[in-house]
Design a protein around this motif. Structure first.
Motif: not given
Length: 346
Positions: A191-192, A202-204, A218-220, A229-230
């Motif tokens: 979440f952003e 922002a991403s699942n 942003i990297w995860t 990378q996100l």
């Protein structure tokens, strides 16, 4: 001539090792120091590492809060009459000065400054552990407590409800970008922060950690490939598999990744692909599970594991081993070196 040849052979070793470093060769380019139970330092698991304004390193561990001057550890109760009890799970440098400290058993937040602790515990009654603390670009304080997101309103902590796509899940990590935006990594997505306490999905991705590279990407952490990378459809291609936990980009924009069970990775990306070097239990790390990573002001990389603390200091020269006795060296092409050795030409 002998001294010059030796020096050039060492420099040649730097160039060659940079090109052909083995997968487990991360420590070959670094001086490596460890502090753990076996070395007489009963730290236990090291969950957090921070460098405060005074230059000291602060360690959050099973042993509590400790100040470290590079040689000696000082437990907090030897520095102050104001107690911090329980294991310390998270640390964050406060923008106004001092250090935020999050503890467990029970959940507690304190701000350390000038040898005193100011308590911020209202709203945490009956909860177990504070595992993350950050300040966003507006100066708001955020925490993860018992896997939920909380924010401090000036008087007490309040639980924040995220806009889950389907069902709620555990909040795993909070990260503030250089622009001051808060990112929240969870079991069911990233979440952003939009404004205040408003967020968007922002991403699942299922992530344990978040960080930002030099270009603002942003990297995860990734539960199978280690990192990505996100928002990217797939992780960068490489041959290793591990569940990534924490990640940090150093001042050279090199990614350091701590994993569950596969040690510490040093990741460099280039046009030709991804290069990964690794440190693990068999190459000197005290544990294959890395809980915290931090780069200090001098460029040292500090690593906390389930069995202690490590410091990696980059060497100016790195020896190239297993080439035999070096007899002579010559420059080769634009940036290479040829060495004549007792085993042949290298």
């Amino acid at each position: 001539f002998v001294r010059l040849t030796l020096a050039l052979s060492l420099l040649g070793g730097v160039a060659l090792s940079a090109i052909a470093a083995p997968a487990d060769g991360i420590l070959s380019g670094y001086s490596f120091t460890s502090w753990n139970d076996g070395a007489g330092r009963p730290l236990g698991s090291v969950y957090a590492i921070a460098q405060a304004d005074d230059g000291y390193l602060w360690i959050g561990a099973d042993a509590g809060l400790l100040r470290f001057d590079g040689w000696r550890f000082f437990a907090w109760d030897t520095l102050s009459d104001t107690p911090i009890r329980g294991s310390v799970k998270t640390l964050a440098v406060a923008k106004s000065g001092g250090l935020w400290v999050g503890s467990a058993n029970p959940a507690s937040v304190g701000k350390v400054r000038d040898g005193r602790v100011q308590r911020y515990d209202s709203g945490l009654e009956g909860l177990d552990a504070v595992t993350a603390l950050v300040e966003d670009g507006r100066g708001a304080i955020w925490a993860i407590v018992d896997w939920d997101l909380f924010t401090w309103n000036g008087n007490r902590w309040h639980r924040v409800t995220l806009p889950w796509k389907t069902r709620s899940g555990q909040v795993r990590h909070v990260f503030v970008s250089r622009a001051g935006t808060l990112w929240v990594g969870t079991r069911w997505g990233v979440f952003e922060q939009i404004a205040g306490t408003e967020f968007r999905l922002a991403s699942n991705e299922h992530v344990w950690g978040l960080d930002e590279d030099r270009n603002g990407r942003i990297w995860t952490t990734d539960v199978a490939a280690g990192f990505r990378q996100l928002g990217a459809p797939r992780p960068p291609p490489h041959s290793l598999e591990a569940a990534g936990y924490r990640l940090v980009h150093d001042r050279q924009d090199v990614l350091w990744l701590g994993t569950f069970g596969d040690g510490l990775w040093r990741v460099q990306t280039a046009d030709q692909g991804v290069s990964i070097e690794r440190a693990a239990l068999r190459t000197g790390l005290s544990s294959d599970s890395v809980l915290s990573i931090m780069e200090d002001r001098d460029g040292n990389v500090w690593v906390g594991t389930t069995v202690g603390l490590h410091r990696l200091t980059k060497r100016a020269l790195t020896p190239l081993e297993d080439v035999g006795f070096v007899l002579t060296v010559q420059p080769w092409q634009s940036d290479g070196m040829l060495a004549g050795t007792t085993r042949g030409l290298v």
